[in-house]
Scaffold this motif. Sequence first.
Motif, short mmCIF file in Angstrom:
data_model
loop_
_atom_site.label_atom_id
_atom_site.label_comp_id
_atom_site.label_asym_id
_atom_site.label_seq_id
_atom_site.Cartn_x
_atom_site.Cartn_y
_atom_site.Cartn_z
N ALA A 260 113.39 -1.86 59.96
CA ALA A 260 114.61 -1.05 60.01
C ALA A 260 115.84 -1.89 59.68
O ALA A 260 116.74 -1.43 58.95
CB ALA A 260 114.75 -0.43 61.40
N ILE A 264 118.40 -1.24 56.32
CA ILE A 264 119.83 -0.95 56.37
C ILE A 264 120.63 -2.11 55.78
O ILE A 264 121.69 -1.91 55.19
CB ILE A 264 120.27 -0.61 57.82
N LYS A 273 125.34 2.31 52.12
CA LYS A 273 125.11 2.66 53.53
C LYS A 273 126.15 3.69 53.98
O LYS A 273 127.33 3.54 53.70
CB LYS A 273 125.20 1.41 54.42
N ASP A 277 123.52 6.78 58.19
CA ASP A 277 122.50 5.73 58.22
C ASP A 277 122.70 4.84 59.44
O ASP A 277 121.74 4.48 60.12
CB ASP A 277 122.58 4.87 56.95
N PHE A 281 120.15 4.37 62.63
CA PHE A 281 119.69 3.05 63.02
C PHE A 281 120.03 2.77 64.48
O PHE A 281 119.21 2.21 65.23
CB PHE A 281 120.33 1.99 62.13
N SER A 285 116.76 2.13 66.77
CA SER A 285 116.48 0.71 66.97
C SER A 285 117.23 0.09 68.14
O SER A 285 116.75 -0.88 68.73
CB SER A 285 116.83 -0.07 65.69
N ARG A 304 124.50 -4.68 61.91
CA ARG A 304 124.22 -3.61 60.97
C ARG A 304 125.07 -2.37 61.22
O ARG A 304 125.14 -1.47 60.41
CB ARG A 304 122.74 -3.23 61.01
#
Length: 308
Positions: A260, A264, A273, A277, A281, A285, A304
Amino acid sequence: MKVSIIIPTYNYARYIGRAIQSVLGQTYSGEWMEIIVVDDGSTDDTAVVLQPFIEAGYIQYHSQPNAGKAAATQQGIELATGEFIFTLDADDWFLPNKIVDTVAVFGQYPQVTHVASAARIAWEDGRPEQTEPVLHWLLGAENRGANTLQYFFDNNLLFGGGSTYAVRTSAAKNFAWHKSIDMYTDEWLVIQALLAGNTFFIPEPASVWFVHSNNYSGKGGEALLQKQARLKTSSQCILDLLQNGTYPGWLKKTYRLKHAVRCIAWQEAAGNKTLGDAWQFLQSSILSGQHKFSTLLKYHAFNRLLKW
C-alpha cells in the motif's frame, strides 16, 4: 561439493563478461562449479560476448523469450545440479573468496539455508566505494531465518538478496514462483530462503554491486509510468502469493502495508495522487489497527498523507 552459479541477464553485454570472469577467478575449484547463464531475450551483443565462454565449456547458456528476471532465475534454479545455488546479477561480480567462504558456512551449519554478506558498492561514475551497512548483530552468527525476516519487515529493512547470497538447492527447488514477481525477484528470494531455515551473514563483503547509468530506471514521463506499472504488478504478485499461501500472518499483514505504501508513493511520484487516495490509505493502513505505531513510522506511512 558442487555449486551452481545462476546469472540471469538482459541486454548486459557490456558487463556480463566481468561477472563470469569473477566466478572463474574464484579460489574454489572450477571443477566443482557450474555457471548457468539464462539470457532473457537480449537484443544486444550478449550472445556474441558469451560465445568464447560457451566454446571453452565455461558456461551453460540458455536463451528464452523475454519474460523478466523472475522467469530467468526460475529457469536457472530448475537447471541447477549443484548442492548450493548462488545468484549473480550480470552487472555485479564476486570477490575471490565468495564461494569457498560460503560453502564452508553451509558445511559448518546444517540448519542454515541462506548465507549472505554485505555488498561492496561500486559506482561507474568513479565515486569512492562503500560497504552496505548490514546490521552488526547479523554478522558472523547463525540466526533463525523466520525471526530475522520478521525483524526485517517490522523495520522496513532487507539484507541478503541479489548477488550477495547463496541458498541450499534442496530449499530453492521448492520455492513458489510466478514470472510476474519480476522486479522484486530478489525480495522474493530472501523471503523464501529465510522461511526455509536459518541464516548466516559472513562478516566481510563477498560481492560487489555495480551502480551505473544502464540500471533499469525511468526518470520521468512515459518511462517512469512504465516502470511504476511494472513495479506495481511485481509487488501485487508477491502480495497475492503470500495471501493465498501458507505463510505467517505477520508477513501477510506487513506486506499489505508495504504494498500500500509503495502504491501511494508511486502515485505521488507520478503526480496523480488524490485526496480520495490518501483517505483510502488512511483507512486501510493506518486506522485499521493492524499495525504498530512503530511499524507505521518505519514504513513512513504518515508521510504518505502529507505529500502531494
